[in-house]
Design an enzyme around this catalytic site. Structure first.
Site, PDB file in Angstrom:
ATOM      1  CG  ASP A 325      -1.832   1.173   1.306  1.00  0.00           C
ATOM      2  OD1 ASP A 325      -2.696   1.290   0.424  1.00  0.00           O
ATOM      3  OD2 ASP A 325      -1.683   1.999   2.238  1.00  0.00           O
ATOM      4  CD  GLU A 378      -2.327   2.593  -3.451  1.00  0.00           C
ATOM      5  OE1 GLU A 378      -3.179   3.475  -3.666  1.00  0.00           O
ATOM      6  OE2 GLU A 378      -1.700   2.533  -2.386  1.00  0.00           O
TER       7      GLU A 378
END
Length: 649
Positions: A325, A378
């Site tokens: 993330d 990401e």
């Protein structure tokens, strides 16, 4: 702190026996810890059951004293004082007899100023159910896996040239009981497995199940980097879920958050009274966008902590991929900061050199120790070579989310069809850079929260057009180069914006109609996608894509080929207006019959039924620079998938 009852029962399955010496910190462990390369610290630090009780070890180099408190000693900090190691490592250790699985505990850490902190174990394998915050003594070797075949096959498969269609799922709100209660891992296992088999997804991506105190953070504010959330059951229960998915041939991706952590009093922040895990200077150690702390990637012990967390999920939980993330927030020192709110690196630049070094080490370690896994970034900027090998100057990720494709495509689809002719570039621009990285195309949870509305409600027009536009979006996504990711609820056009406190609106599908039609469309897209190497084998190679016509902006039509290195091709023709188009010529590379394999406007999916009666023969009429062409009927707001079947007779 009040004494608490021991109500948690340990699992009953017998596992392999591990000797007490296995958990001892040896000289090699300390060397790797100090070097920042120890990738299995979870075997050495934290709490480990022994023949007579448990061994506790915690890193708190700036503490004046450390004690283990728990419901086995009345939470009394004077009963079990830990000993600091003589080697200057800052590790405190203690063996306590009589400790058993299910006992709750914390570390009482006394700072140099005399303050007493009560901290959860950073390496705990299990935690109390929130809002309680203690760690829980728990065995680690009591689950019998049945996924040997999956794991063996995974190591030999090449995911980059295989089909990958990912269903992003939040376990607490995917499906709930009839009373609105969250389901546990074991209850979810057969339901989720069956649904993924029905809809044809190859993988499920679980939003973070790492332990987190605030449910509303969706797991992105992690305190327990080595523990699956107790909201849904025990570690063995989570393994049961992963095992069930693997037995069904479904891969499991876990969201993992090494970019920041919350400042909860029991967590990592100011762990021993100092900024141990985070930078002391707020310009480096505080994340203004998420109101959380940033790891100090320049500290070797922190690198080893995060590396060990990643490896735990791959080692012990058989996770097939980690989606890392907020990578952009790690790469840039000035991320979400104004001028004067950040500190340049040693060269005066904005790159976080320590974070870059850590990410490269993470990827090298994961791919070295676990062939067949994927580490997915990401990453939302134009940082170069994110998904290229480290020895070629890249960050070493296997894939990267294509945020540019997502933003441009959604903006295009949100335009009224009458205006789309002026925005054709938003639809085609992604193919200018589609092969610069190994891209995954995401329509994630981020697009259906915070007032953004659901995917179906982003679509313009009346209700019929909204559903047609959504089917068209999904068809283009599955046809476009890159792996696929769709957030739960999108596959049946949930109208309501996602709410983590409620189940998805499954009654919409049960009622039939256009919602069931969209779900059936996604099912058929997945099945056709998985059966056609042309749609996935060369996702990351320009040889797998060929424009037929990208320039028909006046009609808002695009046509392109997807190709396989094994032969065979699939023609995609998409009409982004609600105007049906008859006698539309599309040049093709091969003469013969082209089967209309998928048509998003079929009545089965809720469409009008316009199409080409299952296929058509090419005609010797030049079009789009080719000698053969197809004379097609293009359905309104529809997309066609046509496959060359045989030569002309």
């Amino acid at each position: 702190m009040n004494q608490r009852a021991n109500t948690m029962e340990p699992p009953q399955q017998a596992g392999p026996q591990v000797t007490d010496a296995y958990f001892e910190l040896g000289e090699q462990d300390l060397h790797l810890f100090r070097e920042g390369t120890h990738s299995r610290l979870y075997d050495k630090l934290g709490c480990h059951l022994t023949a007579t009780g448990a061994r506790f070890a915690v890193w708190a180099p700036n503490a004046s004293a450390v004690a283990v408190i728990g419901d086995f000693n009345g939470w009394d900090a004077g009963t079990h004082r830990a000993n600091v190691r003589w080697d200057g490592s800052g590790i405190w250790e203690l063996d306590i007899d009589g400790v058993t699985p299910g006992h709750r505990y914390k570390f009482a850490i006394f700072t140099q100023s005399g303050q007493r902190l009560e901290k959860a174990d950073p390496f705990a394998r299990y935690a109390e159910h929130a809002p309680a915050t203690a760690s829980v003594v728990w065995p680690t070797d009591r689950f019998a896996w049945n996924d040997t075949g999956w794991m063996a096959g995974r190591a030999s498969c090449k995911a980059l040239d295989g089909p990958m269609s990912v269903y992003e799922c939040h376990l607490g709100s995917w499906r709930r009981s009839e009373h609105g209660d969250m389901l546990d891992y074991r209850s979810l296992a057969p339901l989720l497995t069956q649904y993924l088999l029905q809809t044809g997804f190859t993988h499920v991506e679980l939003m973070p199940v790492t332990e987190h105190p605030f449910y509303g953070s969706w797991g992105y504010q992690t305190t327990g980097y080595f523990a699956p959330s107790s909201r849904y059951g025990t570690p063995e229960d989570f393994k049961f879920l992963v095992n069930a998915l693997h037995e069904a041939g479904i891969g499991v991706i876990l969201d993992w958050v090494p970019s920041h952590f919350p400042a909860d009093a029991h967590g990592l922040a100011q762990f021993d009274g100092t900024h141990l895990f985070e930078h002391a200077d707020a310009r480096q150690g505080f994340h203004p966008e998420w109101n959380s702390s940033i790891f100090n990637y320049g500290r070797n012990e922190i690198r080893a902590f995060l590396l060990s967390s990643a490896m735990l999920w791959l080692d012990e939980y058989h996770i097939d991929a980690l989606r890392v993330d907020a990578v952009a927030s790690m790469l840039y020192l000035d991320y979400a900061r104004k001028e004067g709110e950040w500190i340049p690196n040693v060269h005066g630049g904005r790159e976080n050199l320590e974070a870059i070094s850590f990410l490269r080490m993470l990827n090298e370690s994961a791919y070295r120790d676990h062939p067949g896994v994927q580490i997915i970034a990401e990453e939302s900027t134009a940082w170069p070579r994110v998904s290229r090998p480290t020895d070629a100057g890249g960050l070493g990720f296997g894939m990267k989310w294509n945020m540019g494709w997502m933003h441009d495509t959604l903006k295009y689809l949100q335009e009224d069809p009458i205006n789309r002719r002026w925005h054709q570039g938003k639809l085609t621009f992604s193919l200018l850079y589609a092969f610069t990285e190994n891209f995954m195309l995401p329509l994630s949870h981020d697009e259906v929260v915070y007032g953004k509305g659901s995917l179906i409600e982003k679509m313009p027009g009346d209700d019929w057009q909204k559903f047609a536009n959504l089917r068209l979006l999904f068809g283009h996504m599955w046809a476009h180069p890159g792996k696929k990711l769709l957030f739960m609820g999108g596959e049946f056009a949930q109208r309501r914006e996602w709410n983590h406190d409620q189940s998805l609106d499954w009654h919409l599908v049960e009622q039939g109609g256009p919602h069931a039609g969209v779900q059936r469309w996604v099912e058929d897209l997945n099945r056709f996608y998985r059966s056609e190497p042309a749609l996935y084998a060369l996702d990351f190679d320009s040889a797998g894509f060929e424009w037929i016509n990208a320039d028909d902006a006046d009609n808002s039509v695009i046509c392109y080929l997807r190709k396989s290195d094994k032969g065979g091709s699939v023609l995609i023709v998409a009409n982004f207006t609600p105007v049906p188009r008859s006698n539309y010529l599309v040049g093709v590379p091969h003469a013969g019959y082209w089967c209309e394999c998928l048509n998003s406007d079929a009545t089965l999916y809720g469409g009008s039924g316009a199409g080409n009666q299952g296929g058509t023969h090419s005609v010797p009429v030049a079009a789009n620079g080719r000698f053969q062409s197809l004379n097609l009927t293009l359905p309104p707001l529809g997309i066609l998938f046509l496959r060359h079947e045989r030569a002309a007779s």
